[in-house]
Design an enzyme around this catalytic site. Structure first.
Site, mmCIF file in Angstrom:
data_model
loop_
_atom_site.group_PDB
_atom_site.id
_atom_site.type_symbol
_atom_site.label_atom_id
_atom_site.label_comp_id
_atom_site.label_asym_id
_atom_site.label_seq_id
_atom_site.Cartn_x
_atom_site.Cartn_y
_atom_site.Cartn_z
ATOM 1 N N LYS A 56 -3.860 11.435 -23.295
ATOM 2 C CA LYS A 56 -3.566 10.597 -24.103
ATOM 3 C C LYS A 56 -2.591 11.076 -25.097
ATOM 4 O O LYS A 56 -2.682 12.266 -25.362
ATOM 5 C CB LYS A 56 -4.763 9.626 -24.698
ATOM 6 C CG LYS A 56 -4.310 8.385 -25.358
ATOM 7 C CD LYS A 56 -4.596 7.669 -24.434
ATOM 8 C CE LYS A 56 -4.169 5.970 -24.860
ATOM 9 N NZ LYS A 56 -4.808 5.000 -23.874
ATOM 10 N N GLY A 71 1.837 3.279 -21.414
ATOM 11 C CA GLY A 71 2.030 2.462 -22.749
ATOM 12 C C GLY A 71 0.752 2.266 -23.379
ATOM 13 O O GLY A 71 -0.477 2.763 -22.636
ATOM 14 N N ASP A 72 0.298 1.718 -24.637
ATOM 15 C CA ASP A 72 -0.772 1.597 -25.335
ATOM 16 C C ASP A 72 -0.436 0.965 -26.533
ATOM 17 O O ASP A 72 0.753 0.183 -26.480
ATOM 18 C CB ASP A 72 -1.512 2.731 -25.661
ATOM 19 C CG ASP A 72 -2.876 2.488 -25.930
ATOM 20 O OD1 ASP A 72 -3.717 2.285 -25.221
ATOM 21 O OD2 ASP A 72 -3.395 2.376 -27.298
ATOM 22 N N SER A 82 -1.595 1.411 -12.892
ATOM 23 C CA SER A 82 -0.495 2.547 -13.241
ATOM 24 C C SER A 82 -0.524 3.821 -11.955
ATOM 25 O O SER A 82 0.572 4.152 -11.413
ATOM 26 C CB SER A 82 -0.820 3.370 -14.392
ATOM 27 O OG SER A 82 -0.282 2.666 -15.729
HETATM 28 P P1 NDP Z 1 -0.370 -4.126 -28.135
HETATM 29 O O1 NDP Z 1 0.564 -3.155 -29.087
HETATM 30 O O2 NDP Z 1 0.366 -4.614 -27.047
HETATM 31 O O3 NDP Z 1 -1.164 -5.148 -28.919
HETATM 32 C C1 NDP Z 1 -2.133 -4.871 -29.745
HETATM 33 C C2 NDP Z 1 -2.804 -5.896 -30.400
HETATM 34 O O4 NDP Z 1 -3.973 -5.603 -31.297
HETATM 35 C C3 NDP Z 1 -1.894 -6.716 -31.499
HETATM 36 O O5 NDP Z 1 -2.288 -7.879 -31.478
HETATM 37 C C4 NDP Z 1 -2.081 -5.940 -32.680
HETATM 38 O O6 NDP Z 1 -1.854 -6.628 -33.907
HETATM 39 C C5 NDP Z 1 -3.767 -5.697 -32.726
HETATM 40 N N1 NDP Z 1 -3.940 -4.610 -33.467
HETATM 41 C C6 NDP Z 1 -3.635 -3.554 -33.306
HETATM 42 N N2 NDP Z 1 -4.224 -2.560 -34.209
HETATM 43 C C7 NDP Z 1 -4.976 -3.091 -34.858
HETATM 44 C C8 NDP Z 1 -5.709 -3.006 -36.053
HETATM 45 N N3 NDP Z 1 -5.871 -1.852 -36.563
HETATM 46 N N4 NDP Z 1 -6.432 -3.970 -36.671
HETATM 47 C C9 NDP Z 1 -6.202 -5.314 -36.315
HETATM 48 N N5 NDP Z 1 -5.543 -5.753 -34.939
HETATM 49 C C10 NDP Z 1 -4.763 -4.746 -34.411
HETATM 50 O O7 NDP Z 1 -1.445 -3.192 -27.352
HETATM 51 P P2 NDP Z 1 -2.321 -3.364 -26.118
HETATM 52 O O8 NDP Z 1 -2.712 -4.897 -26.087
HETATM 53 O O9 NDP Z 1 -1.628 -2.698 -24.999
HETATM 54 O O10 NDP Z 1 -3.642 -2.731 -26.439
HETATM 55 C C11 NDP Z 1 -4.789 -3.263 -27.053
HETATM 56 C C12 NDP Z 1 -6.120 -2.580 -26.713
HETATM 57 O O11 NDP Z 1 -6.312 -2.304 -25.464
HETATM 58 C C13 NDP Z 1 -5.903 -1.058 -27.479
HETATM 59 O O12 NDP Z 1 -7.247 -0.726 -27.584
HETATM 60 C C14 NDP Z 1 -5.660 -0.105 -26.171
HETATM 61 O O13 NDP Z 1 -6.080 1.083 -26.393
HETATM 62 C C15 NDP Z 1 -6.159 -0.992 -25.030
HETATM 63 N N6 NDP Z 1 -5.829 -0.849 -23.638
HETATM 64 C C16 NDP Z 1 -4.494 -1.251 -23.267
HETATM 65 C C17 NDP Z 1 -4.059 -1.171 -22.095
HETATM 66 C C18 NDP Z 1 -2.815 -1.184 -21.643
HETATM 67 O O14 NDP Z 1 -2.603 -1.367 -20.525
HETATM 68 N N7 NDP Z 1 -1.734 -1.660 -22.495
HETATM 69 C C19 NDP Z 1 -5.019 -0.677 -21.071
HETATM 70 C C20 NDP Z 1 -6.483 -0.393 -21.452
HETATM 71 C C21 NDP Z 1 -6.824 -0.477 -22.865
HETATM 72 P P3 NDP Z 1 -0.397 -6.275 -34.783
HETATM 73 O O15 NDP Z 1 0.757 -6.770 -33.635
HETATM 74 O O16 NDP Z 1 -0.409 -7.242 -35.940
HETATM 75 O O17 NDP Z 1 -0.443 -4.826 -34.787
HETATM 76 O O1 2IT Z 2 -6.157 2.942 -22.327
HETATM 77 C C1 2IT Z 2 -5.545 2.939 -21.203
HETATM 78 O O2 2IT Z 2 -6.330 2.843 -19.996
HETATM 79 C C2 2IT Z 2 -4.121 2.646 -20.992
HETATM 80 N N1 2IT Z 2 -3.536 2.348 -22.323
HETATM 81 C C3 2IT Z 2 -3.419 2.611 -20.020
HETATM 82 C C4 2IT Z 2 -3.098 3.835 -19.429
HETATM 83 C C5 2IT Z 2 -2.062 4.098 -18.283
HETATM 84 O O3 2IT Z 2 -1.794 5.320 -17.796
HETATM 85 O O4 2IT Z 2 -1.718 3.109 -17.802
#
Ligand code: NDP
Ligand code: 2IT
Length: 448
Positions: free
Chosen positions: A129, A168-169, A380
């Site tokens: 990560k 991404g994350d 991915s």
């Molecule tokens: P995005 O940046 O697309 O969206 C994040 C969302 O969560 C936004 O609505 C954001 O609000 C909110 N958020 C972020 N930080 C906070 C905080 N500290 N308090 C309250 N709300 C918060 O990210 P993702 O959707 O990609 O990721 C969301 C979660 O899913 C994370 O935990 C990530 O690690 C996990 N994840 C993502 C994957 C992926 O493929 N993208 C895969 C597996 C897990 P705001 O815009 O106001 O910051």
């Molecule tokens: O938390 C996760 O699994 C991710 N943000 C996706 C990682 C990836 O390599 O697609």
């Protein structure tokens, strides 16, 4: 809760002492070690051969300066990180997070979780990560590009399609991956699948954008069906409104549920008629606006500042899809009191340990993140396969693979839980099944 094994309990104390002030990392390690007690008791060689000690120590941590200039000519210096945690079963794989809260402990917790999640997908990917304390919010495209180019100018030395493949994350979506990939390609003079989540015109996979949210619902659907329930007719609350939340909302709705609430870091919206997802996509994916703007076009919905109280909304199914520790014991109790029967984690570690305990004690169906949100990284890995083949699959082909991966993952975690004396406990099952493949591989390598 204490770890019911003397060696693992001592190891946990050493993790805390050697990694001070990193509570999220401690929390993630503690949960896994608790689950692995029956495994090391049945298989003492995992302790004797040093596997458990190696497991909690990253293979490599890269930490670097990221200087960049904003549009007004002011210089900023952020910190960049990449934690290459474990490559026992494949190249390091895991996302990059750009958020002001990022520090080494956050990246270590996420990298540690990624080891087991990636193993659970059944695909050959190790755990890693990375990220930065850079905040993309309020920055212009030019500023984001400059930051990404500076970040990659250091990171490119340590990654590669067979070494480490970031994605991404939070705060890193298609725009950021484009800038990062462009700079990598330029520095290396190579076109390879070194990043995933790429745009469809330059090697991205169809269905990667949807994969985490869709996968979450496929997994949840399996778990619900096993318990004689379904999404059909259920009321769903989803926190977040980013990549994971949006496509969880889309798939849950397709499966017959009504999603009534979503949030961002400022607050949440409650729309009893069901969330208008086209509007959320326009606000979040296109205009990059706050979720409060939903009320401009949906005056019957409610907006509440602050995101915590979203869990007070009555629902049958809760999908936390925002960030770590966003759902605490008090919120868990509110959900249970309102009749919630299923919680599935889209975000990484969104429920505190006390909340998980409350759900499990109340008999709520609980799907832990490293199992339930593995569809993103699994897809991915499918993107990596397509890049290696210099070929592509249709949306339907990728989606079918994803569905099968999530169904297999559910059965794998659920049968591991039963085999090790914790039937129905998917937290234990996911940790055990994820660990076994990695642990066996580490044993095979000897001391490395
Ligand atoms: P995005 O940046 O697309 O969206 C994040 C969302 O969560 C936004 O609505 C954001 O609000 C909110 N958020 C972020 N930080 C906070 C905080 N500290 N308090 C309250 N709300 C918060 O990210 P993702 O959707 O990609 O990721 C969301 C979660 O899913 C994370 O935990 C990530 O690690 C996990 N994840 C993502 C994957 C992926 O493929 N993208 C895969 C597996 C897990 P705001 O815009 O106001 O910051
Ligand atoms: O938390 C996760 O699994 C991710 N943000 C996706 C990682 C990836 O390599 O697609």
């Amino acid at each position: 809760m204490s770890i019911q094994n003397e060696y693992l309990s001592g190891l946990m104390d050493r993790v805390v002492a050697r990694n001070p002030a990193e509570p999220e990392f401690h929390q993630a390690v503690r949960e896994v070690l608790e689950s692995l007690v029956p495994v090391v008791e049945a298989r003492p060689e995992f302790i004797r051969e040093g596997i458990m000690d190696c497991l909690v120590e990253p293979e490599r941590i890269i930490k670097f300066r990221v200087p960049w200039e904003d549009e007004k000519g002011q210089i900023h210096v952020n910190r960049g990180f990449r934690v290459q945690f474990n490559s026992a079963i494949g190249p390091y794989k895991g996302g990059l997070r750009f958020h002001p809260s990022v520090y080494e402990g956050i990246i270590k917790f996420l990298g540690f979780e990624q080891i087991f999640k990636n193993s659970l997908t059944g695909l050959p990917i190790g755990g890693g990560k990375g990220g930065s304390d850079f905040d993309p919010k309020g920055k212009t495209d030019l500023e984001v590009m400059r930051f990404c180019q500076s970040f990659m100018t250091e990171l490119f030395k340590y990654i590669g399609p067979d070494t480490d493949v970031p994605a991404g994350d939070i705060g890193v979506g298609g725009r950021e991956i484009g800038y990062l990939f462009g700079q990598y390609k330029r520095l290396r003079n190579e076109f390879t699948g070194v990043l995933t989540g790429k745009g469809l015109t330059y090697g991205g996979s169809l269905a990667r954008t949807e994969a985490t949210g869709y996968g979450l619902c496929y997994f949840t659907d399996c778990m619900l069906k096993d318990a004689g329930r379904s999404f059909e007719g259920a009321t769903v609350v989803i926190s977040g409104s980013g990549n994971v939340a949006i496509y969880a909302c889309e798939k849950a709705t397709q499966l017959g549920a009504r999603v009534v609430a979503m949030s961002d870091s400022g607050g949440y919206i409650y729309d009893r008629d069901g969330i208008d997802l086209a509007c959320i996509k326009q606000l979040k994916e296109v205009e990059r606006k706050r979720i409060s703007a939903y009320l401009d076009t949906h005056p019957n919905a409610e907006y509440h500042a602050g995101c915590r109280d979203i869990w007070n909304i009555p629902c049958g199914i809760a999908l936390p899809c925002a960030t770590q520790n966003e759902l605490d014991e008090q919120s868990a109790k509110a959900l249970i009191a309102n009749g919630c029967f299923c919680v599935a984690e889209g975000a990484n570690m969104p429920s505190t340990p006390e909340a998980v305990h409350a759900f499990q004690s109340a008999g709520v169906l609980f799907a832990p993140a490293k199992a339930a949100n593995a569809g993103g990284v699994a897809t991915s890995a499918l993107e990596m396969s397509q890049n290696s083949m210099r070929f592509y699959w249709t949306f339907q082909e990728v989606d079918e693979h994803l569905k099968k991966i999530m169904v297999d993952l559910y059965h794998n975690a659920s049968s591991a839980a039963a085999r090790y004396g914790a039937p129905g406990n998917l937290v234990a099952g996911a940790n055990i099944a994820g660990f076994l493949k990695v642990g066996e591989s580490m044993l095979a390598y000897g001391i490395v």
